[in-house]
Motif scaffolding. Structure first.
Motif, PDB file in Angstrom:
ATOM      1  N   GLN A  59      68.847  53.005  76.218  1.00  0.00           N
ATOM      2  CA  GLN A  59      68.842  51.791  75.658  1.00  0.00           C
ATOM      3  C   GLN A  59      69.834  52.241  74.290  1.00  0.00           C
ATOM      4  O   GLN A  59      69.673  53.140  73.673  1.00  0.00           O
ATOM      5  CB  GLN A  59      67.558  51.382  75.176  1.00  0.00           C
ATOM      6  CG  GLN A  59      67.488  49.928  74.055  1.00  0.00           C
ATOM      7  CD  GLN A  59      66.154  49.445  74.151  1.00  0.00           C
ATOM      8  OE1 GLN A  59      65.269  49.711  74.577  1.00  0.00           O
ATOM      9  NE2 GLN A  59      66.074  48.744  72.933  1.00  0.00           N
ATOM     10  N   PHE A  60      70.980  51.089  73.883  1.00  0.00           N
ATOM     11  CA  PHE A  60      71.542  51.166  72.769  1.00  0.00           C
ATOM     12  C   PHE A  60      71.496  49.897  72.050  1.00  0.00           C
ATOM     13  O   PHE A  60      71.028  48.749  72.747  1.00  0.00           O
ATOM     14  CB  PHE A  60      72.836  51.368  73.173  1.00  0.00           C
ATOM     15  CG  PHE A  60      73.466  52.595  73.979  1.00  0.00           C
ATOM     16  CD1 PHE A  60      73.468  53.767  73.295  1.00  0.00           C
ATOM     17  CD2 PHE A  60      73.171  52.633  75.201  1.00  0.00           C
ATOM     18  CE1 PHE A  60      73.641  55.124  73.827  1.00  0.00           C
ATOM     19  CE2 PHE A  60      73.204  54.127  75.907  1.00  0.00           C
ATOM     20  CZ  PHE A  60      73.729  55.055  75.302  1.00  0.00           C
ATOM     21  N   PRO A  61      71.621  49.870  70.597  1.00  0.00           N
ATOM     22  CA  PRO A  61      71.447  48.870  69.922  1.00  0.00           C
ATOM     23  C   PRO A  61      72.648  47.789  70.116  1.00  0.00           C
ATOM     24  O   PRO A  61      72.644  46.651  69.762  1.00  0.00           O
ATOM     25  CB  PRO A  61      71.447  49.174  68.250  1.00  0.00           C
ATOM     26  CG  PRO A  61      72.224  50.523  68.582  1.00  0.00           C
ATOM     27  CD  PRO A  61      71.987  51.074  69.733  1.00  0.00           C
ATOM     28  N   SER A  62      73.918  48.108  70.525  1.00  0.00           N
ATOM     29  CA  SER A  62      74.988  47.459  70.721  1.00  0.00           C
ATOM     30  C   SER A  62      76.081  47.906  71.723  1.00  0.00           C
ATOM     31  O   SER A  62      75.855  49.184  72.593  1.00  0.00           O
ATOM     32  CB  SER A  62      75.914  47.654  69.376  1.00  0.00           C
ATOM     33  OG  SER A  62      76.558  48.770  69.210  1.00  0.00           O
ATOM     34  N   VAL A  63      76.897  46.905  72.482  1.00  0.00           N
ATOM     35  CA  VAL A  63      77.945  47.429  73.262  1.00  0.00           C
ATOM     36  C   VAL A  63      78.699  48.625  72.923  1.00  0.00           C
ATOM     37  O   VAL A  63      79.007  49.583  73.764  1.00  0.00           O
ATOM     38  CB  VAL A  63      78.665  46.163  73.692  1.00  0.00           C
ATOM     39  CG1 VAL A  63      79.817  46.692  74.684  1.00  0.00           C
ATOM     40  CG2 VAL A  63      77.878  45.306  74.524  1.00  0.00           C
ATOM     41  N   CYS A  64      79.128  48.698  71.560  1.00  0.00           N
ATOM     42  CA  CYS A  64      79.993  49.741  70.979  1.00  0.00           C
ATOM     43  C   CYS A  64      79.325  51.115  71.281  1.00  0.00           C
ATOM     44  O   CYS A  64      79.590  51.944  71.616  1.00  0.00           O
ATOM     45  CB  CYS A  64      80.284  49.403  69.657  1.00  0.00           C
ATOM     46  SG  CYS A  64      81.581  48.180  69.498  1.00  0.00           S
ATOM     47  N   ALA A  65      77.897  51.020  70.828  1.00  0.00           N
ATOM     48  CA  ALA A  65      77.229  52.331  70.913  1.00  0.00           C
ATOM     49  C   ALA A  65      77.207  52.804  72.486  1.00  0.00           C
ATOM     50  O   ALA A  65      77.371  53.923  72.576  1.00  0.00           O
ATOM     51  CB  ALA A  65      76.027  52.231  70.378  1.00  0.00           C
ATOM     52  N   ALA A  66      76.929  51.822  73.225  1.00  0.00           N
ATOM     53  CA  ALA A  66      76.996  52.137  74.772  1.00  0.00           C
ATOM     54  C   ALA A  66      78.154  52.686  75.294  1.00  0.00           C
ATOM     55  O   ALA A  66      78.259  53.731  75.892  1.00  0.00           O
ATOM     56  CB  ALA A  66      76.304  50.990  75.743  1.00  0.00           C
ATOM     57  N   LEU A  67      79.224  52.040  74.862  1.00  0.00           N
ATOM     58  CA  LEU A  67      80.698  52.323  75.400  1.00  0.00           C
ATOM     59  C   LEU A  67      80.868  53.962  74.643  1.00  0.00           C
ATOM     60  O   LEU A  67      81.414  54.765  75.425  1.00  0.00           O
ATOM     61  CB  LEU A  67      81.752  51.490  74.900  1.00  0.00           C
ATOM     62  CG  LEU A  67      81.462  50.099  75.595  1.00  0.00           C
ATOM     63  CD1 LEU A  67      82.559  49.107  75.194  1.00  0.00           C
ATOM     64  CD2 LEU A  67      81.757  50.501  77.146  1.00  0.00           C
ATOM     65  N   ALA A  68      80.519  54.162  73.405  1.00  0.00           N
ATOM     66  CA  ALA A  68      80.882  55.426  72.930  1.00  0.00           C
ATOM     67  C   ALA A  68      79.994  56.284  73.649  1.00  0.00           C
ATOM     68  O   ALA A  68      80.667  57.732  73.786  1.00  0.00           O
ATOM     69  CB  ALA A  68      80.513  55.371  71.305  1.00  0.00           C
ATOM     70  N   ASP A  69      78.818  56.333  73.541  1.00  0.00           N
ATOM     71  CA  ASP A  69      77.986  57.104  74.522  1.00  0.00           C
ATOM     72  C   ASP A  69      78.708  57.479  76.000  1.00  0.00           C
ATOM     73  O   ASP A  69      78.666  58.611  76.355  1.00  0.00           O
ATOM     74  CB  ASP A  69      76.479  56.765  74.593  1.00  0.00           C
ATOM     75  CG  ASP A  69      75.717  57.724  75.089  1.00  0.00           C
ATOM     76  OD1 ASP A  69      75.393  58.882  74.529  1.00  0.00           O
ATOM     77  OD2 ASP A  69      75.334  57.551  76.301  1.00  0.00           O
ATOM     78  N   ALA A  70      79.076  56.698  76.521  1.00  0.00           N
ATOM     79  CA  ALA A  70      79.651  56.708  77.912  1.00  0.00           C
ATOM     80  C   ALA A  70      81.009  57.519  77.607  1.00  0.00           C
ATOM     81  O   ALA A  70      81.089  58.419  78.796  1.00  0.00           O
ATOM     82  CB  ALA A  70      80.039  55.379  78.732  1.00  0.00           C
ATOM     83  N   GLY A  71      81.701  57.137  76.900  1.00  0.00           N
ATOM     84  CA  GLY A  71      82.848  58.113  76.648  1.00  0.00           C
ATOM     85  C   GLY A  71      82.666  59.436  76.194  1.00  0.00           C
ATOM     86  O   GLY A  71      83.256  60.588  76.867  1.00  0.00           O
ATOM     87  N   GLU A  72      81.414  59.503  75.297  1.00  0.00           N
ATOM     88  CA  GLU A  72      81.238  61.203  75.131  1.00  0.00           C
ATOM     89  C   GLU A  72      80.575  61.697  76.316  1.00  0.00           C
ATOM     90  O   GLU A  72      80.726  63.019  76.525  1.00  0.00           O
ATOM     91  CB  GLU A  72      80.273  61.185  73.837  1.00  0.00           C
ATOM     92  CG  GLU A  72      80.800  60.867  72.729  1.00  0.00           C
ATOM     93  CD  GLU A  72      79.800  60.794  71.627  1.00  0.00           C
ATOM     94  OE1 GLU A  72      78.608  60.863  71.802  1.00  0.00           O
ATOM     95  OE2 GLU A  72      80.272  60.779  70.334  1.00  0.00           O
TER      96      GLU A  72
END
Length: 364
Positions: free
Chosen positions: A45-58
């Protein structure tokens, strides 16, 4: 480039319908949704789409780094096996002389009365390897014909045993090379190999563990050169850990994968830096850096660093995670252990709610 067009399309849709909890599936293709997953599905779970996408990239970058390290390890194994094939083939080629050595040894034994020690003599009825002439043999000073004959016969017996033993070994090593190449092909198809499979494979082919570990730790991330980029301390070690700042101004570094965990813990950490790891979960090695401070970190500072260790662990979705911590000088790595494995002592435990801190600005 790590985020596909499909992911951007999903992101645009999610942005268009407002904010709220966002979920990213951890298995299979990257999927992001505002709908809570089934309890049996593994999602973060992430607070925002940006956080989810950043985690996917990492996550994708970490997988690429692990894949690159695995490729180097397999290529090292293949080189070791190819050297074994060359050595075995050389020994096997020498065994081709066994019949000639037998004939020379037996004939020399029969001619001991005709050749004095330390002289040169012709052995009748024995031809050279081309079968064109009788064989002339010169004895070393002080060596009798009988002694030389015994040496030749012992050598022939050794080569005969070698001729029986080496072909199956040679066949086996060639099979291992073929299987290693299959694993390399799997990596070309972007199928990451489980670490335990890699370790078992290295043990199976009997590659020296110390050498294998050196290869693992020497692997660089895609786009990096050997030894890292730039002049920073972590760059010289080929590692770029995640970096954060506590509310009290202390630096917190977290390894991105097993290779970086080793570097963070055993190369970048100072003796009195504080080391953290989520207890009972796979995850990042985290260090709270003193950077010359003589005072002890406050309870709040310890809790914030522990929260980072909890966040970058498999326990991220838990409400609270037990995190162990100790001084870096009390953390060691067993000889020949796989990357990321650490043994600690004098540890304490703190319960932490998984969370991230403000990112530390990197100095260039």
């Amino acid at each position: 480039e790590l985020v596909s067009a499909a992911m951007w399309s999903t992101a645009q849709y999610l942005w268009s319908i407002g904010s709220g909890p966002v979920y990213r599936w951890t298995r299979g293709q990257t999927r992001i949704s505002i709908v809570a997953p089934d309890s049996q599905m593994e999602a973060l779970q992430f607070p925002s789409v940006c956080a989810a996408l950043a985690d996917a990239g990492e996550t994708a970058a970490d997988a690429a780094a692990d894949m690159n390290g695995q490729r180097r390890r397999l290529e090292y194994v293949r080189r070791v096996l190819e050297r074994r094939v060359a050595d075995l083939q050389k020994d096997l080629d020498e065994a081709d002389d066994v019949d000639l050595l037998d004939r020379v040894g037996n004939s020399l034994m029969a001619a001991t009365d005709h050749i004095a020690a330390g002289t040169k003599g012709v052995i009748p009825d024995v031809h050279d390897a081309h079968g064109e002439a009788t064989l002339e043999i010169e004895l070393a000073p002080g060596v009798t014909a009988a002694q030389q004959a015994a040496r030749l016969l012992r050598r022939a017996a050794k080569l005969r045993r070698r001729a029986n033993v080496l072909p199956p070994r040679l066949h086996r090593v060639r099979e291992l090379i073929f299987e290693t190449e299959q694993l390399l092909d799997a990596l070309l198809d972007e199928d990451t190999i489980a670490e335990e499979v890699m370790t078992r494979w290295e043990r199976r082919v009997e590659v020296r563990q110390s050498a294998a570990v050196e290869v693992r730790q020497g692997a660089t991330l895609p786009g990096e050169t050997a030894g890292g980029t730039g002049g920073s301390t972590e760059g010289r070690h080929g590692a770029h850990p995640r970096r954060y700042l506590t509310s009290t101004g202390w630096s917190v570094w977290a390894g991105r994968n097993n290779r970086e965990n080793d570097i963070v813990t055993h190369r970048l950490a100072a003796q009195n830096d504080v080391w953290f790891h989520a207890h009972g979960y796979a995850g990042s090695h985290v260090i709270l850096r003193r950077e010359g401070r003589k005072q002890e970190p406050s309870r709040q500072t310890l809790e914030e660093a522990a929260a980072v260790a909890a966040y970058w662990s498999k326990g991220r979705t838990a409400n609270k995670v037990p995190v162990v911590y100790t001084l870096a000088k009390y953390v060691s790595k067993p000889k020949g252990a796989v990357p990321g494995l650490a043994v600690m002592k004098r540890e304490r435990t703190i319960m932490a709610r998984p969370a991230l801190l403000a990112e530390e600005e990197r100095q260039t």
